[in-house]
Design an enzyme around this catalytic site. Structure first.
Site, PDB file in Angstrom:
ATOM      1  N   GLU A  75       0.908  -1.291  -0.014  1.00 59.18           N
ATOM      2  CA  GLU A  75       0.114   0.045   0.046  1.00 59.18           C
ATOM      3  C   GLU A  75       0.716   1.240  -0.042  1.00 59.18           C
ATOM      4  O   GLU A  75       1.237   1.948   1.127  1.00 59.18           O
ATOM      5  CB  GLU A  75      -0.857   0.019   1.069  1.00 59.18           C
ATOM      6  CG  GLU A  75      -2.079  -0.926   1.110  1.00 59.18           C
ATOM      7  CD  GLU A  75      -3.150  -0.769   2.418  1.00 59.18           C
ATOM      8  OE1 GLU A  75      -2.643   0.055   3.215  1.00 59.18           O
ATOM      9  OE2 GLU A  75      -4.180  -1.688   2.371  1.00 59.18           O
ATOM     10  N   GLU A 109      -6.228  -7.657  -0.304  1.00 59.34           N
ATOM     11  CA  GLU A 109      -6.580  -7.552   1.119  1.00 59.34           C
ATOM     12  C   GLU A 109      -7.908  -6.612   1.188  1.00 59.34           C
ATOM     13  O   GLU A 109      -8.191  -5.682   0.274  1.00 59.34           O
ATOM     14  CB  GLU A 109      -5.581  -6.695   1.666  1.00 59.34           C
ATOM     15  CG  GLU A 109      -5.380  -6.456   3.087  1.00 59.34           C
ATOM     16  CD  GLU A 109      -4.213  -5.560   3.563  1.00 59.34           C
ATOM     17  OE1 GLU A 109      -3.179  -5.772   3.257  1.00 59.34           O
ATOM     18  OE2 GLU A 109      -4.834  -4.537   4.045  1.00 59.34           O
TER      19      GLU A 109
HETATM   20  C1  IDC Z   1      -3.356  -3.582  10.419  1.00 59.53           C
HETATM   21  C2  IDC Z   1      -3.419  -4.782  11.444  1.00 59.53           C
HETATM   22  C3  IDC Z   1      -3.287  -4.325  12.745  1.00 59.53           C
HETATM   23  C4  IDC Z   1      -1.686  -3.887  12.794  1.00 59.53           C
HETATM   24  C5  IDC Z   1      -1.701  -2.722  11.919  1.00 59.53           C
HETATM   25  C6  IDC Z   1      -0.089  -2.179  11.641  1.00 59.53           C
HETATM   26  O1  IDC Z   1      -4.878  -5.354  11.291  1.00 59.53           O
HETATM   27  O2  IDC Z   1      -3.373  -5.510  13.517  1.00 59.53           O
HETATM   28  O3  IDC Z   1      -1.595  -3.343  14.173  1.00 59.53           O
HETATM   29  O4  IDC Z   1      -1.885  -3.277  10.666  1.00 59.53           O
HETATM   30  O5  IDC Z   1       0.700  -3.157  11.260  1.00 59.53           O
HETATM   31  C7  IDC Z   1      -4.055  -2.022   5.879  1.00 59.53           C
HETATM   32  C8  IDC Z   1      -2.723  -2.526   5.793  1.00 59.53           C
HETATM   33  C9  IDC Z   1      -2.701  -3.750   6.940  1.00 59.53           C
HETATM   34  C10 IDC Z   1      -3.499  -3.287   8.224  1.00 59.53           C
HETATM   35  C11 IDC Z   1      -5.083  -3.109   7.794  1.00 59.53           C
HETATM   36  C12 IDC Z   1      -6.039  -2.764   8.887  1.00 59.53           C
HETATM   37  O6  IDC Z   1      -2.408  -3.194   4.703  1.00 59.53           O
HETATM   38  O7  IDC Z   1      -1.539  -4.119   7.201  1.00 59.53           O
HETATM   39  O8  IDC Z   1      -3.333  -4.091   9.243  1.00 59.53           O
HETATM   40  N1  IDC Z   1      -4.828  -2.114   6.625  1.00 59.53           N
HETATM   41  O9  IDC Z   1      -5.515  -1.480   9.500  1.00 59.53           O
HETATM   42  N2  IDC Z   1      -4.512  -1.226   4.668  1.00 59.53           N
HETATM   43  C13 IDC Z   1      -5.807  -0.788   5.178  1.00 59.53           C
HETATM   44  C14 IDC Z   1      -5.923  -1.543   6.157  1.00 59.53           C
END
Ligand code: IDC
Length: 339
Positions: free
Chosen positions: A177, A265
């Site tokens: 991302e 995702e």
């Molecule tokens: C989130 C995880 C969370 C973690 C955070 C930071 O769910 O537990 O603490 O990352 O690493 C994304 C990202 C994905 C995120 C997810 C939700 O690619 O890594 O995971 N998210 O926030 N993009 C949009 C949402």
């Protein structure tokens, strides 16, 4: 009297013959069902679809038929490595998944370590044994610009494309991302061209998935000037409670412009990976993706206490999951896999 007995004996003989034929028929039918059953069970997703490729706007299988990859992404493998095991992946295959995504965070402040290559290899190994597709994800996030750790990215993809370049179940996702002060033309395109060139040195065929601006939402921007390369799909991410019609409209624009996309995702909670589920928006997404035959891989395989996690927080198992072990988001998403 004699005649009667003869007629009777003949009749009995015929009856035995009929009986025998019926038995043979039943036996053959049962056998046919048995073999069809075991054959259908033996055919893994990769046996069925074989080498994937991008044709026009779609991902297609070895016979050129449009296919929808469906599956689950690990959480960061630094934090939840215990779910990278064969039994865990197998339970999702049984529920209808054909794809596993291995999320390898690229920021050293978010778990990056070369030691974790080993975990990726384990994950690819299990997915391969199970005949599932596997996405090797260079998970940029806090390091918003893919150029930040480009050197590490090149080393990462050199390693894995050398190792897996001849397998047909691999997809490379080169920047999860991109976000912050990052543009397609200035940052992502040159990064992508470099990494793709490197991967293609060792892997001529497998699909490479390229991240898009604004946390992989601006597929409409990329559709105006996609890369000039073969077998490329573009990343689309959504969290249904936050990303509603305004992102679905971007997808329509990109699709109509001919951009091949893959959702590597998503969840049906909000963009933080937590919060209330929006099943209504989720359903609109599923319908749109089905109509366009765009594949989707769900976030995330962990029991973390957050709405997007698939496994209930109180579930201590790390494999052999049943639907009873799944959270509400997990259950809902799995319900679409066989549709
Ligand atoms: C989130 C995880 C969370 C973690 C955070 C930071 O769910 O537990 O603490 O990352 O690493 C994304 C990202 C994905 C995120 C997810 C939700 O690619 O890594 O995971 N998210 O926030 N993009 C949009 C949402």
């Amino acid at each position: 009297m004699f005649l009667k007995r003869e007629v009777y004996a003949k009749a009995m003989q015929n009856l035995k013959k009929i009986h025998f034929s019926i038995c043979i028929c039943l036996f053959l039918t049962a056998g046919a069902f048995f073999f069809a059953g075991t054959r259908a069970e033996a055919a893994t997703p990769v046996e069925k679809w074989g080498q994937l490729q991008v044709q026009g706007t779609h991902i297609v299988n070895k016979s050129g038929k449009k296919v929808q990859l469906k599956g689950i992404s690990t959480h960061g493998i630094a934090w939840f490595p215990q779910y990278v095991n064969k039994s865990s992946f197998k339970s999702f295959r049984k529920m209808g998944a054909n794809t596993i995504r291995l999320a390898f965070y690229s920021d050293p402040n978010a778990g990056y370590s070369k030691d974790l290559y080993q975990k990726v290899e384990e994950g690819v190994g299990y997915a391969t044994e199970l005949g599932m597709y596997v996405i090797i994800d260079w998970h940029i996030l806090s390091d918003g610009n893919p150029k930040t750790y480009q050197k590490n990215a090149l080393a990462f993809f050199t390693h894995f494309s050398k190792k897996y370049g001849k397998q047909k179940n691999i997809l490379y996702e080169i920047c999860n991302e991109p976000n912050g002060d990052v543009t397609w033309e200035r940052d992502i395109r040159p990064y992508a061209n470099k990494v793709i060139k490197r991967i293609r040195k060792y892997d001529k065929k497998n699909i490479i998935v390229v991240g898009t601006p604004t946390w992989s939402q601006d597929v409409d921007v990329v559709a105006q000037s996609p890369l000039n390369q073969k077998n490329i799909a573009y990343t689309l991410h959504f969290y249904a409670a936050t990303h509603t019609d305004f992102i679905r409209d971007k997808v329509k624009t990109a699709y109509e412009a001919g951009l091949p996309m893959l959702v590597t995702e998503f969840s049906i909670c909000d963009a933080s990976g937590n919060g209330a589920l929006d099943k209504n928006s989720g359903k609109k997404w599923m319908q749109l993706l089905k109509k366009y035959q765009i594949g989707y891989v769900a976030w995330n395989l962990s029991n973390k206490a957050e709405a997007s996690a698939f496994i209930k927080p109180e579930c201590a198992k790390t494999g052999n999951f049943t639907k009873a072990n799944l959270t509400p988001s997990g259950k809902w998403i799995v319900g679409w896999w066989k549709k």
